[in-house]
Design an enzyme around this catalytic site. Structure first.
Site: not given
Ligand code: 16G
Ligand code: ZN
Length: 531
Positions: A65, A277, A281, A373, A500-502
Site C-alpha cells: 500500500s 495511495d 484503495d 485517510n 498502537p499502530s497495526g
C-alpha cells in the site's frame, strides 16, 4: 500424505529465517520485502486451503500500500471480495511463524481444525502492485498454491480493489460484473457515463481533474481506463511512475498526514486535485485557494458529500432507507457533528482498519464508511438494492421518483462494494459534483475542519498501550488516559487519543483543537506523555 510431502519439499525453496516472527496485522503482513519470501509461499498454501474450505476462489494481493517502496506485504481476500475472516488471520500468523521443520505440522493443524478435504479443488487469483519485489514474491505465492495442488491464476499488475472486485465477480458467477480488468472498467465507466448524463452543460473545466498516482499501480490503471470514460472525465495524470519513486513525497497518505500537496504536481488556484495511495484503495481530494492556502478534502468530507447526495436521492425517490456513516477515532470532530446534528444521520465509530468499518456498515440499509485517510466505500443491503430496482422497473413510478431511482441504480453500479477503491470513489465524487453542479470549494464549505495533527512516537513496546471505546481511550498503561484528559482540558474544542499502530512499530498520536497551533501543541504534549 503425498501432498504434504510435496509441500515440505517446495517449502525448502522458500526457507523461513530462523526466529523471525511476523503478525498478520490490520491489512495483512507488511515489512521489508527481503523478509517476505517464505510468507508469500505460506500465504499461497493458506489461500489454497481457504479455497478448498469455502469451495470458492480466494484472492491474494501482493502490496504494501502506502509504505515505502522497499517494503512489501500480502493480504488475503475472501469469496465475496471482503477481507479474510479473523479466524483465518490467526491461522495465517501461526503458519507464518512455524519454523521450517514444523511447517507441515502447522498446516496439518489447520486442515484438521477446519475439517478441510484436501482432494477438493482450489482456485486462487493473484494480483500485485508495481514494487520491484512484487514480481518474485507473487511467484512464491503461486508456488505455495500449486504445491497444494491448487490452481493459481496470476493477473499480474492490479490495484487492490480490482482484485477484490474480480474475486467477488468470479464467486457470484459474474453477477457482480465480469471477473476481468476489462469487466471492471466497463461496469464502472458505463455507470459513470449514465450518471453524468444527468449533469447538463458540463464545461471542459468541470470535467478536468488532476490526479496524483503516487507513482504506483493506480496511475497505470487510470491510463488503461481513460478511454472507457469517453472524455466525460479529463484527467491530467501526475506521479505516474515514469520518473518518481513509489509513494515518495506523493500519494494519499503523504498528502493527508503532511497536510500539503504532493511533489510533482502543479496546481492552479481552485483546481480540483486528488491523490491515490500505492495500491489505489485510498483517495483524498484537495485544492489551493486564491490566497495560496491548501484545503484538504479527506475521507470525512468524502463521506459527508456521498451521504448527503444519497439522502437527497432517497427522499426524492420516496424510499425510506436508513443511511448511516461509519467513521474511526480519526474522524474530524466537525464532520461527526455535522453528520449527526445537521444531517441527522446515524454515526458509528469503529476501530481503525477496513474490516471493522466494513462489518459495521453491513448493519444498515445503506452504510457509508470512510476512514479519514480516504479509505472507504458504500454498502447497500440486498433489500435496499431490490427496492431501488423495483422502483425503476415499476411503470407506476412517477417521473421525479423514477429519475432519482435511476440515479441510485447507477450509483450502486459505480461503487465497488467489496472494499474502498480510489478509482471508483473518484468517479463517484466526480459524478456527484457534476450532478449537483457543485465546485470543490462549495463541497469544502459544507463544514470547516477542526485543525488537527498526527504524530508517531517510537516506544520500546507499543503493545503496552491498550485502548477501548473504538480506540478513543487508553486503558493501559495506568495513568496515561488521565494525563491525556488533563492535557486536553487546557485547550478549546480539543480531543486527543493514542493507539498502537497495526502496521508499523510505532504509537500514533492524534490531536485536534481550535487552532493549528493548539492542535500541534496538544499532539506534542500527548507524545511526551506516551514516551
Ligand atoms: C491499513 C488499513 C487502513 C488503516 C491503516 C492504519 C486496510 C485495507 N488498511 O492500511 O484501513 O487506516 O492500516 O494503519 O484495512 P496503522 O494501524 O498503522 O495506523
Ligand atoms: Zn492502500
Amino acid at each position: 500424505m503425498a501432498l504434504l510431502e510435496k509441500v515440505s519439499q517446495s517449502s525448502a525453496l522458500h526457507p523461513k529465517p530462523v526466529g523471525l516472527v511476523l503478525q498478520y496485522g490490520t491489512a495483512g503482513f507488511r515489512t521489508n520485502a527481503k523478509q517476505l519470501d517464505h510468507i508469500m509461499f505460506r500465504m499461497g498454501l493458506l489461500a489454497a486451503l481457504r479455497s478448498k474450505k469455502t469451495k470458492s476462489t480466494i484472492g491474494v494481493m501482493v502490496t504494501a500500500s502506502h509504505n515505502p517502496e522497499e517494503d512489501n506485504g500480502v493480504k488475503l481476500i475472501d469469496p465475496m471480495g471482503e477481507m479474510v475472516t479473523p479466524a483465518w488471520e490467526e491461522h495465517a500468523t501461526r503458519l507464518a511463524n512455524a519454523e521450517q521443520e514444523a511447517l507441515v505440522m502447522a498446516l496439518n493443524d489447520i486442515i484438521e481444525m477446519e475439517a478441510i478435504n484436501l482432494n477438493q479443488d482450489a482456485s486462487v487469483f493473484i494480483g500485485k502492485d508495481t514494487r520491484p519485489s512484487s514480481e518474485t514474491l507473487s511467484q512464491a505465492v503461486l508456488d505455495g498454491v500449486s504445491s497444494l495442488g491448487g490452481h493459481g491464476c496470476d493477473y499480474g499488475l492490479l490495484t487492490t480493489p480490482q482484485l477484490h472486485f474480480m474475486v467477488c465477480c468470479k464467486n457470484t458467477q459474474n453477477r457482480y460484473g465480469n471477473a476481468t480488468v476489462e469487466g471492471y472498467y466497463k461496469k464502472l465507466s458505463r455507470a459513470f457515463i449514465q450518471l453524468t448524463k444527468h449533469a447538463s452543460n458540463r464545461t471542459d473545466d468541470q470535467k478536468h481533474l488532476l490526479v496524483d498516482g503516487a507513482n504506483g499501480i493506480g496511475a497505470l490503471k487510470m491510463r488503461e481506463m481513460e478511454h472507457f470514460l469517453q472524455k466525460e472525465l479529463q484527467i491530467s495524470l501526475h506521479n505516474d511512475g515514469s520518473q518518481g519513486k513509489l509513494n515518495f513525497q506523493c500519494g494519499a497518505d503523504y498528502v493527508k498526514v503532511q497536510q500539503k500537496p504532493p511533489e510533482g504536481i502543479k496546481m492552479s488556484a481552485g483546481e480540483r486535485c486528488c491523490s491515490f495511495d500505492g495500491d489505489a484503495d485510498r483517495i483524498v481530494y484537495y485544492f489551493i485557494d486564491s490566497a495560496g492556502r491548501f484545503h484538504l478534502l479527506d475521507g470525512d468530507k468524502i463521506a459527508t458529500l456521498i451521504s448527503m447526495y444519497l439522502k437527497e436521492l432517497l427522499t426524492q425517490a420516496g424510499l425510506d432507507l436508513q443511511v448511516a456513516v461509519v467513521q474511526t477515532a480519526y474522524a474530524n470532530g466537525s464532520s461527526t457533528r455535522f453528520l449527526e446534528e445537521t444531517m441527522k444521520v446515524t454515526v458509528r465509530c469503529e476501530k481503525t482498519g477496513v474490516k471493522h468499518l466494513h462489518h459495521a456498515a453491513q448493519q444498515f440499509d445503506i452504510g457509508v464508511y470512510f476512514e479519514a485517510n480516504g479509505h472507504g466505500t458504500v454498502l447497500f443491503s440486498k433489500a435496499a438494492e431490490e427496492r431501488i430496482q423495483q422502483l425503476t422497473a415499476d411503470p407506476n413510478t412517477n417521473d421525479e421518483k423514477k429519475s432519482a431511482a435511476v440515479l441510485l441504480e447507477n450509483t450502486v453500479n459505480l461503487i465497488n462494494q467489496t472494499v474502498g477503491d480510489a478509482i471508483s470513489d473518484m468517479l463517484l465524487i466526480e459524478a456527484v459534483l457534476a450532478i449537483r453542479g457543485m465546485t470543490v470549494q462549495q463541497w469544502d464549505a459544507i463544514y470547516t475542519d477542526l485543525p488537527n495533527r498526527q504524530l508517531k512516537v517510537k516506544v520500546a513496546d507499543r503493545r503496552v498501550i491498550e485502548t477501548t471505546d473504538a480506540e478513543r481511550r487508553a486503558v493501559s498503561p495506568a495513568g496515561l488516559q488521565e494525563a491525556i484528559d488533563t492535557l486536553v482540558k487546557k485547550y478549546q474544542k480539543s480531543r486527543a487519543f493514542v493507539r498502537p499502530s497495526g502496521t508499523e512499530d510505532v504509537v500514533r498520536v492524534y490531536a485536534e483543537a481550535d487552532t493549528q497551533e493548539n492542535a500541534d501543541k496538544l499532539a506534542h504534549e500527548v507524545s511526551v506523555a506516551v514516551y
